[in-house]
Motif scaffolding. Structure first.
Motif, short mmCIF file in Angstrom:
data_model
loop_
_atom_site.label_atom_id
_atom_site.label_comp_id
_atom_site.label_asym_id
_atom_site.label_seq_id
_atom_site.Cartn_x
_atom_site.Cartn_y
_atom_site.Cartn_z
N ILE A 142 -4.55 -41.44 58.67
CA ILE A 142 -3.38 -41.58 59.56
C ILE A 142 -2.94 -43.04 59.68
CG2 ILE A 142 -4.04 -39.52 60.85
CD1 ILE A 142 -5.00 -41.37 63.11
N HIS A 143 -3.49 -43.91 58.86
CA HIS A 143 -3.15 -45.33 58.93
C HIS A 143 -1.66 -45.57 58.68
CE1 HIS A 143 -2.39 -49.26 56.96
NE2 HIS A 143 -3.19 -49.71 57.91
N GLU A 144 -1.07 -46.45 59.47
CA GLU A 144 0.28 -46.96 59.25
C GLU A 144 0.27 -48.45 59.55
OE1 GLU A 144 3.79 -44.47 60.71
OE2 GLU A 144 2.14 -43.67 61.93
N HIS A 145 0.80 -49.24 58.64
CA HIS A 145 0.85 -50.68 58.85
C HIS A 145 1.64 -50.99 60.12
CE1 HIS A 145 2.46 -54.80 58.38
NE2 HIS A 145 1.27 -55.03 57.82
N CYS A 186 3.28 -40.84 53.57
CA CYS A 186 3.64 -39.52 53.06
C CYS A 186 2.42 -38.77 52.52
CB CYS A 186 4.71 -39.64 51.98
SG CYS A 186 4.21 -40.57 50.52
N LEU A 187 1.32 -39.51 52.26
CA LEU A 187 0.11 -38.87 51.77
C LEU A 187 -0.79 -38.36 52.90
CD1 LEU A 187 -0.95 -41.31 48.88
CD2 LEU A 187 0.26 -39.12 48.71
N ARG A 188 -0.34 -38.54 54.16
CA ARG A 188 -1.18 -38.16 55.29
C ARG A 188 -1.62 -36.70 55.24
NH1 ARG A 188 0.62 -39.10 61.50
NH2 ARG A 188 0.46 -41.27 60.79
N LEU A 202 -8.01 -40.33 49.63
CA LEU A 202 -7.50 -41.07 48.46
C LEU A 202 -6.26 -41.83 48.89
CD1 LEU A 202 -7.89 -38.36 45.66
CD2 LEU A 202 -9.30 -40.40 45.98
N PRO A 203 -6.44 -42.88 49.68
CA PRO A 203 -5.26 -43.61 50.16
C PRO A 203 -4.66 -44.49 49.06
CG PRO A 203 -7.25 -44.74 50.86
CD PRO A 203 -7.69 -43.46 50.17
#
Length: 273
Positions: A142-145, A186-188, A202-203
């Motif tokens: 769930i990471h977002e810069h 979008c890969l969340r 697989l971030p």
């Protein structure tokens, strides 16, 4: 080289720990902030340091946790006259011990162990002081810069273990962790499914433009800001878990709001998932 990094029996290397801690310049410096009353609690055993957030790579956990003790250079990496438990430890995703380059580094640090149920119980039974990242791989998913996302709303396991062993919970938050890398949000959905189904993510992430693996910098500031003393409940009920989990989340939010302005994050909101 990849094969050797897994097969060679690397062991604890204080010099390697010091080398890694010295590389904190790559993130803009790394500092630990501990109020005096909590500093005194850290000199005993029987507590669990809960680090938030994980970030893409757990930089706050590695730079500002047990590794400072394992470096065996207290005058440089620990407060003066601070007697931190030498057997302190941490737990990390078991998959990392099977990844080339990560595996030997973990063995040379000797500052964490695979986060399996049996290992957790051994540490707890011995009243070892150790650190965990409750959000785990879901935090990575769930990471977002530039956003302060933490995965905690469904995390009850560590609360249950702590209650069963009468552990004290010490809450730590690293400001700047989620600014070290960019990632594709979008890969969340895919990564959350991968964690649930296979236990890994697989971030797709990048840091500096000229070298995507290097963090962007800006500094890391880890605050050990709250203590929650838990009772001993050998067989905690669902109500017990809900009660203490709610207290934990409330204290985490209060700690974040108390310190965020001090480190330049006054406009941010902690979002618990």
């Amino acid at each position: 080289m990849a094969v050797l990094s897994v097969l060679v029996p690397f062991s604890h290397s204080p010099s390697f720990c010091r080398f890694y801690l010295g590389s904190a310049a790559c993130v803009g410096g790394s500092t630990v902030w501990v109020p005096e009353k909590i500093l005194q609690r850290l000199q005993a055993g029987g507590y669990l340091v809960c680090f938030h957030p994980h970030g893409i790579l757990p930089l706050g956990f590695s730079f500002n946790g047990a590794l400072r003790v394992k470096a065996e250079e207290p005058t440089q990496f620990l407060p003066e006259s601070f007697n931190f438990p030498k057997d302190c430890n941490g737990v990390q995703a078991p998959v990392l011990w099977r990844v080339p380059f990560f595996a030997p580094a973990l063995r040379m640090w000797d500052a964490c162990t695979p986060a399996t149920k049996s290992n957790m119980k051994k540490l707890l039974a011995a009243k070892t002081a150790f650190g965990i990242i409750p959000g785990g791989s879901e935090d990575v998913a769930i990471h977002e810069h530039g956003k302060e996302n933490v995965y905690i709303n469904s995390r009850y396991g560590f609360i249950k273990y702590a209650l069963q062993h009468g552990y004290c919970l010490i809450l730590a938050y690293t400001f700047g962790e989620n600014d070290q890398y960019y990632s594709l949000s979008c890969l969340r959905p895919l990564n959350l499914w991968l964690v649930k189904r296979f236990g890994f993510v697989l971030p797709l992430f990048w840091g500096k433009n000229f070298c995507p693996l290097l963090p962007r910098g800006g500094g890391l500031n880890t605050v050990y800001g709250r203590v929650i003393d838990l009772p001993v409940i050998q067989d905690p009920t669902s109500e017990d878990l809900v009660k203490w989990h709610a207290i934990y989340v409330e204290e985490l939010k209060a700690m974040f709001d108390q310190y965020k302005g001090q480190f330049g994050f006054g406009d941010r909101e902690l979002r618990c998932h």
